[in-house]
Design a protein around this motif. Structure first.
Motif, PDB file in Angstrom:
ATOM      1  N   GLU A 104     -10.428  -2.997  10.952  1.00 38.30           N
ATOM      2  CA  GLU A 104      -9.162  -2.682  11.614  1.00 38.30           C
ATOM      3  C   GLU A 104      -8.662  -1.267  11.365  1.00 38.30           C
ATOM      4  N   THR A 105      -9.092  -0.618  10.263  1.00 44.45           N
ATOM      5  CA  THR A 105      -8.475   0.642   9.855  1.00 44.45           C
ATOM      6  C   THR A 105      -9.478   1.601   9.240  1.00 44.45           C
ATOM      7  N   THR A 133      -6.547   3.476  13.546  1.00 42.87           N
ATOM      8  CA  THR A 133      -7.448   2.484  14.113  1.00 42.87           C
ATOM      9  C   THR A 133      -8.776   3.176  14.384  1.00 42.87           C
TER      10      THR A 133
END
Length: 61
Positions: free
Chosen positions: A25-26, A43
């Protein structure tokens, strides 16, 4: 989260370096003075856009 930090391949020994860690996700970025804390989070899509822009705007030698 306990990210696995990796040092930039463009970093010479002893220089200030960028470290990156990724989760699905990151993307996390930090500098070598404190590689345990993110100073930038994005992101994957936003990070890819950043890299594309930086590469496009980097003058070629």
């Amino acid at each position: 989260m306990n990210p696995r930090w990796q040092k930039s391949s463009h970093c010479s020994e002893g220089a200030s370096c960028v470290h990156v860690a990724a989760t699905p996700e990151t993307i996390h970025l930090t500098e070598s003075s404190d590689p345990t804390e993110s100073i930038l989070k994005a992101t994957p899509a936003a990070f890819a856009s950043l890299l594309t822009t930086l590469k496009k705007d980097t003058p070629r030698a």
